[in-house]
Design an enzyme around this catalytic site. Structure first.
Site, PDB file in Angstrom:
ATOM      1  N   LYS A 128       0.537   2.012  -0.727  1.00 14.94           N
ATOM      2  CA  LYS A 128      -0.177   1.750  -1.405  1.00 14.94           C
ATOM      3  C   LYS A 128      -0.169   1.065  -2.854  1.00 14.94           C
ATOM      4  O   LYS A 128      -1.208   1.043  -3.755  1.00 14.94           O
ATOM      5  CB  LYS A 128      -0.383   3.529  -2.079  1.00 14.94           C
ATOM      6  CG  LYS A 128      -0.915   4.529  -1.486  1.00 14.94           C
ATOM      7  CD  LYS A 128       0.006   5.468  -1.961  1.00 14.94           C
ATOM      8  CE  LYS A 128      -0.511   7.014  -1.504  1.00 14.94           C
ATOM      9  NZ  LYS A 128       1.071   6.931  -0.226  1.00 14.94           N
ATOM     10  N   ILE A 135       6.832   5.786  10.026  1.00 13.45           N
ATOM     11  CA  ILE A 135       5.411   5.336  10.669  1.00 13.45           C
ATOM     12  C   ILE A 135       5.594   4.868  11.517  1.00 13.45           C
ATOM     13  O   ILE A 135       4.880   4.723  12.385  1.00 13.45           O
ATOM     14  CB  ILE A 135       4.591   5.151   8.934  1.00 13.45           C
ATOM     15  CG1 ILE A 135       4.645   6.678   8.153  1.00 13.45           C
ATOM     16  CG2 ILE A 135       3.314   5.362   9.657  1.00 13.45           C
ATOM     17  CD1 ILE A 135       4.459   7.442   7.852  1.00 13.45           C
ATOM     18  N   GLY A 178       8.739  14.048   6.711  1.00 15.37           N
ATOM     19  CA  GLY A 178       7.810  12.920   6.905  1.00 15.37           C
ATOM     20  C   GLY A 178       6.293  13.518   5.674  1.00 15.37           C
ATOM     21  O   GLY A 178       6.297  12.424   5.571  1.00 15.37           O
ATOM     22  N   LYS A 218      -3.250   7.024  -5.643  1.00 20.34           N
ATOM     23  CA  LYS A 218      -4.491   7.378  -4.548  1.00 20.34           C
ATOM     24  C   LYS A 218      -6.090   7.276  -5.813  1.00 20.34           C
ATOM     25  O   LYS A 218      -6.897   7.117  -4.995  1.00 20.34           O
ATOM     26  CB  LYS A 218      -4.368   8.995  -4.316  1.00 20.34           C
ATOM     27  CG  LYS A 218      -3.183   8.908  -3.213  1.00 20.34           C
ATOM     28  CD  LYS A 218      -2.804   9.780  -2.857  1.00 20.34           C
ATOM     29  CE  LYS A 218      -2.024   9.507  -1.586  1.00 20.34           C
ATOM     30  NZ  LYS A 218      -1.589  10.858  -1.201  1.00 20.34           N
ATOM     31  N   VAL A 267      -4.808   6.942   0.468  1.00 17.04           N
ATOM     32  CA  VAL A 267      -5.392   8.172  -0.230  1.00 17.04           C
ATOM     33  C   VAL A 267      -5.098   9.027   1.120  1.00 17.04           C
ATOM     34  O   VAL A 267      -4.311  10.715   0.238  1.00 17.04           O
ATOM     35  CB  VAL A 267      -6.722   8.194  -0.279  1.00 17.04           C
ATOM     36  CG1 VAL A 267      -7.171   9.342  -1.040  1.00 17.04           C
ATOM     37  CG2 VAL A 267      -6.936   6.554  -1.371  1.00 17.04           C
ATOM     38  N   ALA A 318      -4.120   9.913   4.125  1.00 10.84           N
ATOM     39  CA  ALA A 318      -3.714  10.184   5.228  1.00 10.84           C
ATOM     40  C   ALA A 318      -4.607   9.092   6.488  1.00 10.84           C
ATOM     41  O   ALA A 318      -5.035   8.527   6.711  1.00 10.84           O
ATOM     42  CB  ALA A 318      -2.903  11.222   5.809  1.00 10.84           C
ATOM     43  N   ASP A 350       1.939   9.688  -7.173  1.00 13.84           N
ATOM     44  CA  ASP A 350       1.672   9.533  -5.714  1.00 13.84           C
ATOM     45  C   ASP A 350       0.122   9.137  -5.999  1.00 13.84           C
ATOM     46  O   ASP A 350      -1.047   8.795  -5.276  1.00 13.84           O
ATOM     47  CB  ASP A 350       2.628  10.215  -4.106  1.00 13.84           C
ATOM     48  CG  ASP A 350       1.849   9.685  -3.343  1.00 13.84           C
ATOM     49  OD1 ASP A 350       1.861   8.434  -3.112  1.00 13.84           O
ATOM     50  OD2 ASP A 350       0.920  10.815  -3.105  1.00 13.84           O
ATOM     51  N   GLY A 352       2.259  13.713   6.478  1.00  7.03           N
ATOM     52  CA  GLY A 352       3.040  13.480   8.220  1.00  7.03           C
ATOM     53  C   GLY A 352       2.765  12.490   8.726  1.00  7.03           C
ATOM     54  O   GLY A 352       1.811  12.004   8.512  1.00  7.03           O
ATOM     55  N   LYS A 366      16.431  -5.885   9.033  1.00 12.80           N
ATOM     56  CA  LYS A 366      17.507  -6.041  10.164  1.00 12.80           C
ATOM     57  C   LYS A 366      17.526  -6.941  11.079  1.00 12.80           C
ATOM     58  O   LYS A 366      17.484  -8.499  10.943  1.00 12.80           O
ATOM     59  CB  LYS A 366      18.214  -5.370  10.914  1.00 12.80           C
ATOM     60  CG  LYS A 366      18.808  -4.160   9.895  1.00 12.80           C
ATOM     61  CD  LYS A 366      20.351  -3.830  10.780  1.00 12.80           C
ATOM     62  CE  LYS A 366      20.817  -2.212  10.387  1.00 12.80           C
ATOM     63  NZ  LYS A 366      21.987  -1.238  10.744  1.00 12.80           N
ATOM     64  N   LEU A 386      -7.363  11.052   6.803  1.00 11.52           N
ATOM     65  CA  LEU A 386      -8.698  11.634   6.433  1.00 11.52           C
ATOM     66  C   LEU A 386     -10.134  10.328   6.268  1.00 11.52           C
ATOM     67  O   LEU A 386      -9.420   9.571   5.056  1.00 11.52           O
ATOM     68  CB  LEU A 386      -8.518  12.823   5.077  1.00 11.52           C
ATOM     69  CG  LEU A 386      -8.331  13.822   5.319  1.00 11.52           C
ATOM     70  CD1 LEU A 386      -7.846  14.483   4.505  1.00 11.52           C
ATOM     71  CD2 LEU A 386      -8.216  14.348   6.913  1.00 11.52           C
TER      72      LEU A 386
END
Length: 816
Positions: free
Chosen positions: A581, A477, A666, A684, A611, A613, A680, A799, A509, A615
């Site tokens: 989240k 991401i 992803g 949400k 919730v 992505a 998940d 995604g 790291k 949208l």
């Protein structure tokens, strides 16, 4: 006639003195010129140091004395031809012998009077002017050394003498009337009493000398040459985007200079101001560069403010108590006791109830000032009519100056709103009826941030800088987000006037913070070569310490350790944008704490991507509620991952293979068990429930997993994926039956009547949920306004690209 003044930085070395000659010489071909010079850069401080060392009986003063002498002799050798050096060297050596004798006397008697201090300090300017005068002669300029002690007369207040203008003006006119010399080199800062004693004009004395001469001689122009391009909109060392003010009024220039701008000292403007002589502030190092003209008719311009300045190391002293109300003479007693001790009051603020008076003084004088005030009001304090004096240290005064503020409504609102949004607490405020200056006191640690915030609000309102700090910047991401920022940065600048700067990075790291910004092209390599090992609490502390305006912490991880830092971040008035989240679906207490901190500190806490992505799920929900609508029911496909799986599994493609594909693309969490267990989705719907005001925890969400619990019993993701192969046949048998009926599985989250649930449902062809293709999410809001036909939000719900885009949108909302 023209008068020019060159400060210490403009005569700091033979090289820059040669530059001064290049600047002045062409002017001497057109008119008579007077040049006022300061001591060589740093020499005045050195003279103060050796005089104090001598007074303390410290014989090492002789070492610094010798260094000063060698510096001036070296300058002569650089500036004057060998054949002409002897006379000048003899004069300079005579002056140094005189200085040596005086210092030795101070050393013997262990006493340094103000009168003696003035005499010692005068050598800086006298030596400088004498050498520079000969340097001009070397360049065939008709030059004369004009000792200011011969015509500037003062009283006997040594250290900061008052000028007798009646005598001084007469003597200046008489002195310069009787000379045909083209160029006069005058030592600044020095003067003499009517008894012939050497005196000095105090801080900014060389500017003052130049202004006195310009006024007495009715000069056409006074030029102040320094090491910056005129007066700036703010201190360029603290505000990188500060720029030169082309024209400014006398009043504005004095206000800005008083509150910390060191280009010109306020009292030095007064004589020229009285005669309305324009003052040009120029850069010796950049003669053709931008400069500032100070005059009477400076145009108002489009901006309501002209400049911002600040003064650090300030203390606030507050006198308060019910015994002050209605009692006349309190303020008089307060200011008289300070004036008698020569303690300057920088700023005053008094409550209309007369219950308190707050003053700002230099921090070095705060202890003495407080002691004097306690002594003055000893009886009232003992009787508890007045409380003990309150002293607050470690502060700065910021002044916003502009004569056009008076005709522009909303200045104060815009000013303090911009400060509040960046978590800068204002301790006290002062504004005169003229509205020329709004001054306020803040913590010293916020000074640079405040200057940048105000400068951006009033001078760069067309461009807002976002300083982002990214945790997980090298993950999927984070990498996608930085790529999107790079691709759209120029468009954002030109179309939205937003400049996104990558100010900090941390992965598992390494970590790195750069106030100047990190190159978007090579940020991974730059982070990888950082000397700082990853330390999340330290990263947060350094981010707070950087104290940059419009700071945003972006959590692009799925880490609980990172989400646990949110409270500290928000409490520092740094906004948070996150697809993680865990914070919003963790304990109800922590969720409420973060929301309250966001409101209290004026920092935004944005988690739209939690919730849906990319949208607008949470934003739409909040818009409905805030506009007065009532949410009756939410039904939604909230897992793009599960929808992708249900749409992709077929008789030819097993579930276990599709899950691996989703993970590689992803679409899943790093651990796909979170998606496949329904956890998940539960998080949400829980977040949406909380946004609607329900006090709900994760264990209150009713869940019906469609994969039996035994398959999740694995020590690793790889083991789970292997277990899942055993479930392939079972799932395919059920799926094929639905396929024959033209039905599809969908995991649906539901919120109704304060209860949240997740279940595996089947839908016929033609149903909205049936039509959810690929990794689409579908959210249906049934509300009082959308009762017959629910409001639908539909689009990709998984995604890296869409999630990063949603994060990017939230980042922009911080300054939108």
């Amino acid at each position: 006639m023209k008068v020019l003044k060159f400060g210490g930085t403009s005569v700091g070395s033979p090289e820059i003195i040669k530059q001064v000659i290049k600047i002045v010489k062409p002017a001497t071909l057109k008119e008579k010129v007077v040049v006022v010079v300061s001591a060589f850069g740093g020499v005045t401080d050195q003279l103060i140091a050796i005089s104090r060392q001598a007074a303390e009986g410290d014989a090492t003063y002789k070492e610094l004395y010798k260094a000063i002498e060698h510096r001036h002799i070296d300058a002569i050798k650089e500036l004057v031809h060998a054949r002409k050096q002897s006379g000048l060297l003899a004069d300079i050596k005579y002056l140094f012998n005189e200085l040596d004798d005086i210092l030795h006397g101070v050393y013997l008697v262990r006493e340094l009077s103000p009168k003696m201090q003035d005499f010692i300090l005068s050598f800086g300017e006298r030596l400088s002017a004498r050498i520079i005068s000969e340097a001009f002669k070397e360049q065939d300029v008709n030059t004369e050394f004009a000792d200011a002690r011969n015509f500037i007369r003062t009283n006997r207040i040594f250290g900061n003498a008052d000028v007798d203008f009646e005598v001084t003006n007469k003597q200046i006119v008489e002195y310069f009337k009787n000379t045909d010399i083209t160029l006069q080199i005058v030592p600044g800062f020095v003067a003499s009493t009517d008894q012939g004693e050497t005196s000095t004009l105090g801080r900014g004395g060389s500017d003052y000398t130049a202004s006195i001469l310009a006024a007495a001689l009715n000069a056409d122009l006074l030029e102040i040459w320094t090491d910056v391009n005129g007066m700036m909109t703010s201190d360029p060392k603290k505000v990188k985007k500060a720029f030169t003010i082309p024209e400014i009024s006398y009043e504005e220039a004095m206000e800005i200079s008083y509150f910390g701008a060191k280009v010109i000292y306020p009292p030095s403007i007064q004589p020229a101001y009285n005669k309305r002589i324009p003052i040009a502030v120029k850069n010796t190092y950049d003669p053709e560069g931008a400069d500032t003209l100070i005059n009477t008719n400076a145009p108002d311009g489009k901006r309501p403010i002209r400049g911002i300045s600040s003064m650090k190391d300030v203390s606030l002293i507050t006198l308060f108590g019910s015994g002050m109300i209605g009692v006349t003479g309190t303020a008089k007693r307060l200011f008289n006791c300070l004036a008698d001790a020569k303690i300057n009051v920088i700023m005053i603020s008094q409550a209309s109830s007369e219950h308190s008076i707050t003053i700002a003084v230099k921090e070095l004088e705060a202890y003495a000032a407080a002691k004097l005030i306690r002594e003055e009001f000893e009886e009232e304090i003992a009787a508890s009519r007045i409380e003990d004096v309150k002293v607050e240290n470690g502060l700065s005064v910021v002044a916003v100056v502009g004569k056009n503020m008076k005709n522009t409504p909303g200045i104060s609102g815009k000013l303090f709103s911009s400060l509040g949004k960046n978590g800068i607490n204002v301790l006290t405020i002062a504004q005169g009826a003229s509205e020329l200056n709004i001054s306020f006191v803040i913590n010293r640690s916020d000074e640079s941030k405040a200057l940048n915030v105000i400068h951006e609000a009033f001078f760069l309102s067309d461009t807002k800088v976002l300083n982002i700090f990214v945790a997980g910047a090298t993950g999927l991401i984070g990498t996608t987000l930085v790529k999107q920022i790079k691709a759209h940065s120029e468009w954002l600048k030109s179309n939205n006037a937003i400049d996104v700067k990558l100010a900090g990075l941390i992965n598992t790291k390494k970590m790195l913070i750069s106030e100047e910004g990190i190159d978007l092209d090579n940020y991974k390599e730059i982070l990888g070569s950082s000397d700082s090992d990853a330390d999340l609490p330290k990263f947060v502390e350094e981010m707070k310490k950087a104290n940059l305006p419009n700071s945003v912490f972006v959590d692009a991880t799925a880490s609980a350790d990172v989400s646990e830092q949110y409270a500290k971040v928000l409490n520092s008035s740094i906004s948070i944008v996150t697809p993680n989240k865990l914070a919003c679906s963790g304990s109800m207490e922590y969720y409420k704490e973060l929301k309250e901190l966001s409101h209290k500190r004026g920092a935004k806490f944005l988690f739209e991507t939690n919730v849906g992505a990319g949208l607008p799920v949470i934003g739409t929900l909040n818009d409905l509620v805030h506009s007065g609508d009532k949410i009756l029911k939410i039904e939604a496909i909230l897992s793009g991952t599960l929808n992708f799986i249900f749409n992709t599994v077929s008789s030819e493609r097993k579930m276990s293979d599709v899950v691996v594909e989703a993970r590689e693309n992803g679409f899943t969490e790093p651990d796909p068990r979170i998606d496949l267990s329904g956890s998940d989705v539960a998080r949400k719907i829980l977040i949406l429930s909380r946004e609607l005001g329900y006090d709900m925890n994760i264990d209150e969400v009713e869940m019906k997993p469609f994969i039996p619990e035994k398959y999740f019993e694995a020590d690793s993701v790889e083991q789970f994926l292997k277990n899942l192969e055993e479930f392939d046949g079972i799932f395919e048998a059920d799926r094929s039956k639905l396929d024959a009926k033209e039905q599809k599985y969908r995991v649906i989250a539901k919120l109704e009547n304060g209860k949240a649930s997740i279940s595996l449902n089947t839908y016929d062809k033609g149903d909205s949920f049936y039509a959810a293709a690929g990794s689409d999410n579908i959210i249906l809001y049934t509300t009082e306004r959308y009762l017959e036909q629910p409001l639908m939000i539909k689009g990709p719900g998984a995604g890296a690209e869409v999630t990063a885009a949603g994060v990017f949108a939230d980042i922009i909302r911080v300054v939108a």
